[in-house]
Design a protein around this motif. Structure first.
Motif, PDB file in Angstrom:
ATOM      1  N   ILE A 199       0.855  -1.185   0.000  1.00 56.90           N
ATOM      2  CA  ILE A 199       0.000   0.000   0.000  1.00 56.90           C
ATOM      3  C   ILE A 199       0.891   1.234   0.000  1.00 56.90           C
ATOM      4  N   ASP A 200       0.611   2.159  -0.895  1.00 61.38           N
ATOM      5  CA  ASP A 200       1.368   3.409  -0.926  1.00 61.38           C
ATOM      6  C   ASP A 200       0.999   4.268   0.272  1.00 61.38           C
ATOM      7  N   SER A 201       2.001   4.823   0.931  1.00 67.18           N
ATOM      8  CA  SER A 201       1.766   5.712   2.065  1.00 67.18           C
ATOM      9  C   SER A 201       1.531   7.128   1.553  1.00 67.18           C
ATOM     10  N   PRO A 202       1.039   8.030   2.414  1.00 70.19           N
ATOM     11  CA  PRO A 202       0.831   9.422   1.981  1.00 70.19           C
ATOM     12  C   PRO A 202       2.101  10.081   1.451  1.00 70.19           C
ATOM     13  N   GLY A 204       4.243   8.636  -0.406  1.00 68.30           N
ATOM     14  CA  GLY A 204       4.585   8.076  -1.707  1.00 68.30           C
ATOM     15  C   GLY A 204       5.386   6.795  -1.641  1.00 68.30           C
ATOM     16  N   THR A 205       5.865   6.422  -0.456  1.00 68.10           N
ATOM     17  CA  THR A 205       6.575   5.153  -0.308  1.00 68.10           C
ATOM     18  C   THR A 205       5.558   4.037  -0.084  1.00 68.10           C
ATOM     19  N   SER A 206       5.940   2.815  -0.392  1.00 66.31           N
ATOM     20  CA  SER A 206       5.021   1.689  -0.215  1.00 66.31           C
ATOM     21  C   SER A 206       5.353   0.942   1.070  1.00 66.31           C
ATOM     22  N   ARG A 207       4.343   0.303   1.632  1.00 63.82           N
ATOM     23  CA  ARG A 207       4.506  -0.462   2.866  1.00 63.82           C
ATOM     24  C   ARG A 207       3.736  -1.766   2.721  1.00 63.82           C
ATOM     25  N   ARG A 233     -14.270  -5.732   3.878  1.00 62.35           N
ATOM     26  CA  ARG A 233     -14.388  -4.370   3.361  1.00 62.35           C
ATOM     27  C   ARG A 233     -14.096  -4.349   1.862  1.00 62.35           C
ATOM     28  N   PRO A 234     -14.691  -3.422   1.126  1.00 63.30           N
ATOM     29  CA  PRO A 234     -14.313  -3.254  -0.284  1.00 63.30           C
ATOM     30  C   PRO A 234     -12.822  -2.932  -0.372  1.00 63.30           C
ATOM     31  N   PRO A 235     -12.119  -3.465  -1.370  1.00 60.57           N
ATOM     32  CA  PRO A 235     -10.662  -3.259  -1.457  1.00 60.57           C
ATOM     33  C   PRO A 235     -10.239  -1.797  -1.389  1.00 60.57           C
ATOM     34  N   GLU A 236     -10.956  -0.917  -2.088  1.00 63.07           N
ATOM     35  CA  GLU A 236     -10.536   0.483  -2.098  1.00 63.07           C
ATOM     36  C   GLU A 236     -10.676   1.115  -0.708  1.00 63.07           C
ATOM     37  N   GLN A 237     -11.713   0.709   0.030  1.00 63.18           N
ATOM     38  CA  GLN A 237     -11.892   1.220   1.389  1.00 63.18           C
ATOM     39  C   GLN A 237     -10.814   0.672   2.317  1.00 63.18           C
ATOM     40  N   ARG A 238     -10.527  -0.612   2.176  1.00 62.19           N
ATOM     41  CA  ARG A 238      -9.493  -1.241   3.006  1.00 62.19           C
ATOM     42  C   ARG A 238      -8.137  -0.594   2.751  1.00 62.19           C
ATOM     43  N   LEU A 242      -5.764   1.399   5.453  1.00 64.45           N
ATOM     44  CA  LEU A 242      -4.390   0.970   5.712  1.00 64.45           C
ATOM     45  C   LEU A 242      -3.403   2.088   5.388  1.00 64.45           C
ATOM     46  N   ARG A 243      -3.707   2.846   4.332  1.00 68.27           N
ATOM     47  CA  ARG A 243      -2.833   3.956   3.956  1.00 68.27           C
ATOM     48  C   ARG A 243      -2.779   4.998   5.078  1.00 68.27           C
ATOM     49  N   GLU A 244      -3.919   5.217   5.722  1.00 63.44           N
ATOM     50  CA  GLU A 244      -3.960   6.168   6.836  1.00 63.44           C
ATOM     51  C   GLU A 244      -3.075   5.713   7.992  1.00 63.44           C
TER      52      GLU A 244
END
Length: 248
Positions: A199-202, A204-207, A233-238, A242-244
């Motif tokens: 998942i991309d973080s705010p 711009g790096t991925s985690r 949960r719907p993928p986009e919501q999940r 997670l990004r948050e």
């Protein structure tokens, strides 16, 4: 604890970020009880009753699933962490584990008092994990009168998550998570394959996160919602949730 186990625990802690040591250390505010109690029907029934006070429900399926969701990770942490950090594994056998138990049924950790033998270490670790998971799942399922398979799915996520945690604590998440598939395959139980997602973080790096295959049923407790990583949960919501939670 055997001398060898104590030495292995020390080596494991030395190879990890000190901020992550708490999972492997005894909590002074709790007692220690043998993990073999998990197979005691009366003890397990009491844990679910106590857990009902926490979640304000008497739904046995929900309580057993929530209890197993947290307990499964703690049961495997000493053996998985030591294996990731040192290549040698503390024993996951129920007879070798002591639960850091709180009177409200919560567990803050687990201590292993012995070391697995055998080489290469993956095979005896897988065999030990299978036996512990199988015995525990059989007891939990019998107590709550629920199916085994959802509990095995939780075990998959516990292994995937614990490997990721230990890898991050050691500074080698890629090599640690690469162990997930061969370890679960070697356990040879009715478990889904472990999965991860980036998942991309705010910033711009991925985690990397565990892509869960199981649901803890938290949302079925009064006033609770689905976890941020819930597969329901719907993928986009999940992904947004997670990004948050990703470090900036």
């Amino acid at each position: 604890m055997s001398t060898h186990a104590n030495q292995l625990l020390t080596r494991t802690l030395d190879g990890m970020d000190p901020a992550e040591h708490a999972r492997l250390l005894t909590d002074e505010n709790c007692g220690q009880v043998p993990a073999s109690l998990i197979e005691d029907p009366d003890w397990m029934s009491e844990q679910l009753r106590l857990r009902g006070r926490i979640w304000n429900t008497d739904d046995a399926r929900v309580l057993a699933t929530l209890w197993w969701f947290s307990t499964s990770t703690r049961l495997i942490t000493p053996s998985v962490a030591s294996f990731v950090v040192t290549g040698e594994a503390l024993s996951p056998r129920l007879e070798d584990l002591w639960l850091h138990w709180h009177p409200d049924s919560r567990l803050s950790g687990v201590t292993s008092v012995n070391v697995l033998t055998g080489s290469p270490a993956l095979e005896p670790l897988a065999a030990g994990l299978r036996r512990t998971l199988e015995r525990s799942i059989t007891s939990v399922a019998a107590t709550a009168r629920i199916r085994h398979r959802p509990l095995w799915a939780i075990a998959t996520d516990a292994i995937a998550g614990c490997l990721l945690w230990a890898g991050r604590a050691r500074g080698t998440p890629e090599s640690a998570t690469a162990l997930a598939e061969p370890l679960v395959a070697a356990i040879d139980a009715p478990m889904p394959a472990p999965r991860y997602t980036e998942i991309d973080s705010p910033s711009g790096t991925s985690r990397l996160f565990t892509k869960r295959t199981s649901c803890c049923l938290l949302y079925r407790a009064p006033g609770e919602d689905k976890c941020s990583s819930c597969p329901g949960r719907p993928p986009e919501q999940r992904h947004a949730l997670l990004r948050e939670n990703s470090p900036h």
